[in-house]
Design an enzyme around this catalytic site. Structure first.
Site, PDB file in Angstrom:
ATOM      1  N   ARG A  53      60.611  39.405  -1.144  1.00  0.00           N
ATOM      2  CA  ARG A  53      61.202  39.363  -2.480  1.00  0.00           C
ATOM      3  C   ARG A  53      60.300  38.625  -3.468  1.00  0.00           C
ATOM      4  O   ARG A  53      59.613  37.661  -3.116  1.00  0.00           O
ATOM      5  CB  ARG A  53      62.590  38.705  -2.426  1.00  0.00           C
ATOM      6  CG  ARG A  53      63.601  39.563  -1.699  1.00  0.00           C
ATOM      7  CD  ARG A  53      64.896  38.824  -1.392  1.00  0.00           C
ATOM      8  NE  ARG A  53      65.733  39.698  -0.577  1.00  0.00           N
ATOM      9  CZ  ARG A  53      66.619  40.556  -1.071  1.00  0.00           C
ATOM     10  NH1 ARG A  53      66.823  40.609  -2.385  1.00  0.00           N
ATOM     11  NH2 ARG A  53      67.308  41.343  -0.275  1.00  0.00           N
ATOM     12  N   ALA A  99      67.550  37.561   1.569  1.00  0.00           N
ATOM     13  CA  ALA A  99      68.908  37.980   1.229  1.00  0.00           C
ATOM     14  C   ALA A  99      69.255  39.277   1.944  1.00  0.00           C
ATOM     15  O   ALA A  99      70.173  39.989   1.528  1.00  0.00           O
ATOM     16  CB  ALA A  99      69.072  38.134  -0.277  1.00  0.00           C
ATOM     17  N   SER A 100      68.491  39.607   2.993  1.00  0.00           N
ATOM     18  CA  SER A 100      68.771  40.787   3.808  1.00  0.00           C
ATOM     19  C   SER A 100      68.813  42.042   2.942  1.00  0.00           C
ATOM     20  O   SER A 100      67.842  42.375   2.281  1.00  0.00           O
ATOM     21  CB  SER A 100      70.072  40.575   4.585  1.00  0.00           C
ATOM     22  OG  SER A 100      70.306  41.624   5.486  1.00  0.00           O
ATOM     23  N   HIS A 101      69.955  42.733   2.924  1.00  0.00           N
ATOM     24  CA  HIS A 101      70.068  43.998   2.206  1.00  0.00           C
ATOM     25  C   HIS A 101      70.544  43.827   0.765  1.00  0.00           C
ATOM     26  O   HIS A 101      70.769  44.823   0.074  1.00  0.00           O
ATOM     27  CB  HIS A 101      71.035  44.924   2.950  1.00  0.00           C
ATOM     28  CG  HIS A 101      72.411  44.336   3.081  1.00  0.00           C
ATOM     29  ND1 HIS A 101      72.760  43.516   4.131  1.00  0.00           N
ATOM     30  CD2 HIS A 101      73.507  44.426   2.291  1.00  0.00           C
ATOM     31  CE1 HIS A 101      74.022  43.139   3.989  1.00  0.00           C
ATOM     32  NE2 HIS A 101      74.497  43.678   2.880  1.00  0.00           N
TER      33      HIS A 101
END
Length: 225
Positions: A53, A99-101
């Site tokens: 990210r 934050a994963s998905h």
């Protein structure tokens, strides 16, 4: 103070998972590790990693500062898949910024101890230390982070496990949609080395998730067929 949900701390970086919060969590984790200094295991060292990210580097710098001011050794691992960070935290502590998905506007913090994510009691202790503004260590106990690269060791163990317990993949054609996430440097490589013919989609790590939405769904799976 309720910071943790079902999988760590997650939320928008402009209002929830801010650099200020990351710094506070780093200080809290450092204080918690210092309080356990007399325990023989795990060692008072933190492996710090992040996903791809855009906001990861700034948050990593903030949480690293909190940990270092907390007097614990920090090993900076850069970008890693979350399971690789968990693997690297065996025998020590780990912090994963992901934050994963969730959408690219979000980020998150996951905490590990000896290869396992913090349980609710440990998370509650961190929340209390954040609320109490955990004190930093004495100035001459602050630390400077060092670099580590645990990805190859993790991939070696995955390959060994899959070769021992999994079915042969020779000749099997596999499509892998990495979704511009952190599976890109891991999953296609392992599958190829196990004999599969791999077709990779969205195989470059990009925190904007340009290939598709960050959350997998049946629509994206059907488009791969």
């Amino acid at each position: 103070m309720d910071l943790f949900g079902t999988a760590g701390i997650r939320g928008g970086v402009e209002e929830r998972v801010t650099p200020s919060l990351a710094l506070a969590v780093g200080r809290a984790v450092g204080a918690e590790i210092r309080s356990r200094a007399d325990e023989s295991s795990p060692e008072p060292t933190v492996v710090l990693a992040r996903d791809g990210r855009v906001t990861g580097p700034a948050l990593a710098a903030a949480i690293e500062a909190g940990l270092a001011a907390g007097g614990v050794e920090v090993r900076r691992a850069g970008r890693l898949p979350t399971p690789a960070l968990a693997h690297a935290s065996r025998g020590r502590y780990g912090v994963m910024l992901t934050a994963s998905h969730n959408p690219p506007t979000d980020n998150g913090i996951k905490l590990f101890r000896d290869g396992t994510e913090f349980d609710r009691d440990a998370e509650r202790t961190v929340e209390e230390r954040v609320a109490d503004e955990a004190a930093v260590a004495p100035w001459d106990e602050w630390t400077e982070a060092t670099r580590t690269d645990p990805l190859d060791g993790y991939l070696d163990d995955v390959r060994e496990y899959a070769a021992r317990f999994g079915a042969p993949l020779d000749g099997l054609r596999v499509a892998v949609d990495c979704g511009n996430g952190m599976s890109a440097p891991a999953t296609p490589t392992v599958l190829r080395e196990l004999g599969a013919d791999v077709v990779t989609l969205n195989g470059n790590v990009d925190g904007h998730f340009p290939g598709r939405g960050s959350k997998p769904c049946l629509l994206y799976t059907s488009l791969m067929a």
